[in-house]
Design a protein around this motif. Sequence first.
Motif, PDB file in Angstrom:
ATOM      1  N   LYS A  90      39.228  23.276  14.003  1.00 54.19           N
ATOM      2  CA  LYS A  90      38.638  22.771  12.772  1.00 54.19           C
ATOM      3  C   LYS A  90      38.796  23.811  11.671  1.00 54.19           C
ATOM      4  N   ALA A  91      39.245  23.344  10.515  1.00 55.37           N
ATOM      5  CA  ALA A  91      39.416  24.239   9.384  1.00 55.37           C
ATOM      6  C   ALA A  91      38.075  24.573   8.745  1.00 55.37           C
ATOM      7  N   SER A  92      37.951  25.816   8.356  1.00 56.76           N
ATOM      8  CA  SER A  92      36.737  26.220   7.615  1.00 56.76           C
ATOM      9  C   SER A  92      37.127  27.330   6.650  1.00 56.76           C
ATOM     10  N   TRP A  93      36.595  27.257   5.435  1.00 60.73           N
ATOM     11  CA  TRP A  93      36.911  28.288   4.442  1.00 60.73           C
ATOM     12  C   TRP A  93      35.748  28.531   3.533  1.00 60.73           C
TER      13      TRP A  93
END
Length: 89
Positions: free
Chosen positions: A86-89
Motif C-alpha cells: 500500500k502506498a503512503s506518503w
Amino acid sequence: MAKESVKARQKKRENLVEKYKKKRKMLKKYKKYDLLQRLPRNSSPVRLRNRCSITGRCRGYMRKFGISRIVFRNFVSQGFIPGVKKASW
C-alpha cells in the motif's frame, strides 16, 4: 458482485469466440464477408468484456492481475499478491 446470469453469458461468449476463431480468420483472409455475417454475433471477440475472475465486476478491471480494483485492494492488504504494498506518503 455481478449476477450469475451475466457471468454465464460471458462464459458462453468466450466459448463461442474460441469455437469460431479459425473460421472467422479464414473468412476474413479470403474476404468472404457475406459468410462472415452469418456466424453468430457472440462469436465476435469484440463482444467480450474484461471481467474480474472472482466477482465478475467489469469496471475497474486490472488486466495484469485479472481482478477488479476492489478485490485487488483486499488481496494486497492481506498479503496475497507478493511485491505490492500500500502506498503512503
